[in-house]
Design an enzyme around this catalytic site. Structure first.
Site, PDB file in Angstrom:
ATOM      1  N   GLY A 162      13.968 -18.395  15.889  1.00 22.09           N
ATOM      2  CA  GLY A 162      12.826 -18.592  16.711  1.00 22.09           C
ATOM      3  C   GLY A 162      11.694 -17.830  16.141  1.00 22.09           C
ATOM      4  N   ASP A 166      21.782 -14.710  16.440  1.00 19.81           N
ATOM      5  CA  ASP A 166      23.226 -15.255  16.614  1.00 19.81           C
ATOM      6  C   ASP A 166      23.866 -14.968  18.032  1.00 19.81           C
ATOM      7  OD1 ASP A 166      22.738 -15.982  14.257  1.00 19.81           O
ATOM      8  OD2 ASP A 166      24.576 -15.138  13.140  1.00 19.81           O
ATOM      9  N   ASP A 194      19.229 -22.914   7.545  1.00 22.50           N
ATOM     10  CA  ASP A 194      19.495 -21.672   7.945  1.00 22.50           C
ATOM     11  C   ASP A 194      18.528 -20.859   6.953  1.00 22.50           C
ATOM     12  OD1 ASP A 194      19.915 -19.013   8.888  1.00 22.50           O
ATOM     13  OD2 ASP A 194      22.111 -19.325   8.693  1.00 22.50           O
TER      14      ASP A 194
HETATM   15  C1  GLA Z   1      23.503 -17.366  10.562  1.00 25.12           C
HETATM   16  C2  GLA Z   1      23.254 -18.136  11.423  1.00 25.12           C
HETATM   17  C3  GLA Z   1      24.914 -18.689  12.094  1.00 25.12           C
HETATM   18  C4  GLA Z   1      25.575 -19.134  10.816  1.00 25.12           C
HETATM   19  C5  GLA Z   1      25.666 -17.828   9.878  1.00 25.12           C
HETATM   20  C6  GLA Z   1      26.336 -18.398   8.224  1.00 25.12           C
HETATM   21  O1  GLA Z   1      23.905 -15.861  10.722  1.00 25.12           O
HETATM   22  O2  GLA Z   1      22.443 -17.875  12.412  1.00 25.12           O
HETATM   23  O3  GLA Z   1      24.515 -19.411  12.894  1.00 25.12           O
HETATM   24  O4  GLA Z   1      25.159 -20.267  10.218  1.00 25.12           O
HETATM   25  O5  GLA Z   1      24.583 -17.588   9.244  1.00 25.12           O
HETATM   26  O6  GLA Z   1      26.317 -17.578   7.384  1.00 25.12           O
END
Ligand code: GLA
Length: 741
Positions: free
Chosen positions: A537, A558, A491
């Site tokens: 993306g 998200d 991430d």
């Molecule tokens: C981001 C990701 C989520 C999750 C959080 C965890 O927002 O997009 O899917 O993994 O971090 O902190």
């Protein structure tokens, strides 16, 4: 099944969809200034030199990028004298401020009326609430709101990172009437062995309310009416009236209500669709439910849970199992290793007291480890940062006990918040106290044929502020191998700081680099680790994700459990992406938002209606999306279980051709998304994104219509559509998922 659903989910509360006719003020722009000054909350501050800023779009999107760790103020001038005339109650001003990235405080004429998230200068410190809807209420009896003249709504906003500002608006204001205040709820229950719904209406206002209440329980698709009621109610303060209706055994049903205040004549309508199960009950005899195709690299451990439903105990045997593999019949899994590349086809026979089933399984040994989209569970949408080893095991156990593993759900993925605050002295990654043993967790999952997923960031910190992998990528990949990790979600988040210091920042190369690095280390481990990119993306990741050996890449920000979020992510943001999803490299529109979610210890039922949940799963099936369950599986009710375990629907997601659906018809709010399947047939969803039910005649769309002679299969109910049918009822926000035969 419906009775069972009710027993296990007794008194599940439903969200009410309100069709309100209340008048409102609406503001798409506001006066705006970056920076921070306490004077800016006051009504008499002169903001005439301030710029205009839209309230419906984030700063970045309207030409103000890069305002990170920054305050900004919006000011809206308003007058409620006309609005007051539309209400028979006149006690409160209800304000919607859309969503705000990240936190805010709201004032009217200098008086603070509320806040969401945490400002960095507050006692509790910064906390983002960027995806929360903001509703605020000002008490009109307290006198600080001018009823006949000008007022100023001032919104102090803090943007930690991301695009910043107010979005999802416009800002609206309403003065509720008495009948708006009435509260409705619907519960499912079983009384005297009969499934029923209990509709309740409560008066929260400190005065007696008298109104005419009408209710109809019906199936809008068939026109069948199950029950009706019309009565005059007198309800005192905090009093509740409850009406009980029998619920039809199966299929679609809706409760429409109307309440009219007898004094003012103001009337409001409400509609609720109870959770309805369409998936037929599972046979007791064995049935294989998965793609029956599995990819593994030479010499990597095979960890394959056989997706077979049916009554236990069950024995699974193979007369022609390739050398190097073993079957653990009790745990329903295949283990071992295969050294030579190539295709291994062999037979599986499942037997239980009710019958037997046979199938052929293909294990393709080669470079590709995700021949169909991954199915499983991830901790984020339920537990957020409160995840623990215990909670992970509880959902993993439930995946087995509730039979979800029998449908192919096999990855168990720990998201953020497993990491310790500091690395070990030798630089290796350490776990925090909530995870006593990562290796132990991996071993335990593997013994059931389940696979183990983990989360990290290419940055020094993760989104949740935990340790990331920056400068320790190789060490981390090696630790993952030692723990038996099979899936890494990587991430971007904390990498934003490193990215900002790079000379080539913003170029595609700068986005590719951190992912290329980890991709290489993962590939060099002696086990297969599904590589899931999560960078929302950026830089059109779908165009280069395959080049860093990613097995999937998040295509959006998200998701959250609202229709708006599902619509944005599922429809709007996927339209152009169908050319990029393919076996071993999938577009990932984020984890599922059905069941009990909450991103914290406080779980709630998904706020999506039943129809929206059918849309969600149908769309994810058509999009060949990662099917990662986001709820606490231990608390999963039968509605959600049946939603996730329809083998005909899941077969679309797992189709081995791996073609992602694209919109083939867009007719106002009606959209048909279709995908070609490996057997030459076509699956398609007729979606109704509109606010009203629709009847869609697919023969009108000549370019798409499969033809009069083609038999269609209704996948949710697993029945063929009667010959000659071309018109389909599709409820508001709902779907008909069909397949040609
Ligand atoms: C981001 C990701 C989520 C999750 C959080 C965890 O927002 O997009 O899917 O993994 O971090 O902190």
């Amino acid at each position: 099944m419906r009775k069972k659903a009710l027993l296990s989910a007794i008194a599940a509360l439903f969200v009410i969809s309100l069709s309100s006719t209340a008048q409102e003020l609406s503001f798409e722009t506001a006066k705006f200034h970056f920076g921070d000054n306490p004077e800016w909350k006051n009504a008499d501050f002169d903001d005439s030199s301030w710029q205009d800023m839209q309230t419906v779009m984030r700063w970045d999107d309207q030409g103000f990028p890069g305002y990170l760790a920054e305050y900004g103020w919006y000011r809206i001038h308003f007058n409620i004298s006309e609005l007051l005339k539309t209400s028979d109650y006149k006690s409160a001003l209800k304000i919607y401020c859309g969503r705000i990235d990240d936190a805010d405080e709201v004032y009217i004429n200098g008086r603070k009326i509320g806040k969401t998230g945490g400002m960095p200068d507050s006692e509790t410190g910064f906390a983002t609430a960027w995806k929360e809807d903001r509703w605020y209420v000002a008490d009109l009896k307290e006198g600080f709101v001018n009823l006949n003249g000008d007022n100023v709504l001032a919104i102090r906003v803090w943007n930690e990172d991301g695009d910043g500002g107010m979005y999802h608006g416009p800002v609206t204001m309403q003065i509720p009437s008495k009948c708006d205040a009435m509260e409705y709820s619907l519960k499912e229950a079983v009384e005297n062995g009969q499934s029923c719904i209990k509709v309740s209406i409560t008066n929260p206002i400190k005065e007696k309310q008298k109104g005419c209440f009408k209710l109809m329980v019906h199936n809008p698709e068939t026109g069948e009416i199950f029950d009706r009621l019309e009565t005059t109610l007198t309800i005192g303060w905090k009093q509740k009236k409850v009406f009980t209706f029998p619920l039809p055994e199966r299929g679609y049903c809706r409760v429409d209500m109307n309440y009219t205040d007898v004094n003012s004549g103001t009337s409001r309508s409400y509609s609720i669709t109870p959770k309805y199960i369409l998936t037929p009950d599972e046979p007791l005899a064995p049935r294989f439910n998965g793609a029956m195709l599995f990819g593994v690299r030479p010499d990597s451990p095979v960890i394959y849970r056989i997706p077979v439903s049916g009554k236990r105990p069950m024995t699974i045997t193979s007369a022609d199992l390739p050398d190097g593999l073993t079957i653990d019949s009790e745990n329903c899994c295949i283990g071992g290793k295969l050294s030579r590349s190539g295709e291994y086809r062999f037979h599986l026979h499942a037997q239980n007291a009710e019958g037997a089933a046979d199938t052929e399984l293909t294990i393709r040994v080669g470079d590709q480890i995700a021949l169909t989209p991954p199915m499983g569970w991830n901790s984020w949408n339920c537990w957020g940062l409160s995840v623990s080893q215990e909670k992970v095991i509880s959902s993993a156990q439930a995946i087995i006990d509730k039979g979800l593993a029998d449908y192919g759900y096999n990855y168990i993925n720990v998201d953020d918040a497993w990491e310790a605050p500091e690395r070990n002295a030798d630089g290796t990654i350490a776990v925090n106290g909530k995870f006593p043993s990562m290796k132990g967790l991996g071993d335990r999952l593997h013994s059931h044929g389940l696979r183990f997923g983990i989360y990290s960031s290419p940055g020094d910190r993760t989104c949740g502020g935990y340790l990331g992998s920056l400068d320790h990528e190789l060490q981390d990949a090696q630790s993952y191998n030692e723990w038996g990790v099979d899936y890494l979600k990587y991430d971007w988040c904390g990498y934003v700081r490193k990215h900002a210091t790079e000379v080539d920042r913003g170029t595609v190369a700068s986005y590719v680099r951190p992912y290329m690095l980890m991709g290489e280390y993962l590939r060099n481990q002696p086990r297969d680790i599904f590589y899931s990119l999560c960078q929302y993306g950026m830089a059109d990741v779908w165009k280069w994700g395959y080049a860093v050996d990613a097995n999937s890449w998040r295509t959006t920000g998200d998701i959250t459990d609202t229709w708006e979020s599902l619509e944005d992510i599922g429809f709007k943001e996927q339209r152009e992406l169908y050319p990029y999803g393919q076996p071993n490299h999938w577009n990932d529109p984020d984890m599922m938002i059905v069941g009990k979610v909450g991103w914290s210890d406080n779980l709630r039922d998904s706020r999506l209606t039943a129809d929206e949940q059918y849309t969600h799963i149908s769309l994810w099936a058509l999009l060949a999306a990662n099917m990662l369950i986001g709820c606490d599986v231990a608390q999963m009710d039968d509605f959600t279980r049946q939603l996730l375990c329809n083998h005909e629907v899941n077969a679309i997601n797992q189709d081995i051709l791996g073609r992602q659906a694209r919109p083939v018809v867009v007719d106002g709010r009606i959209e048909i998304w279709a995908r070609e399947l490996a057997d030459g047939t076509m699956a398609f969803g007729i979606f109704n994104r509109g606010e009203k039910d629709a009847t869609v005649d697919i023969s009108r769309y000549a370019d798409f219509y499969p033809g009069d002679n083609v038999t269609l299969r209704n996948l949710w109910i697993q029945e063929d559509v009667p010959a000659g049918t071309t018109s389909f009822f599709v409820p508001s926000h709902g779907v008909k998922l069909l397949k040609t035969k």
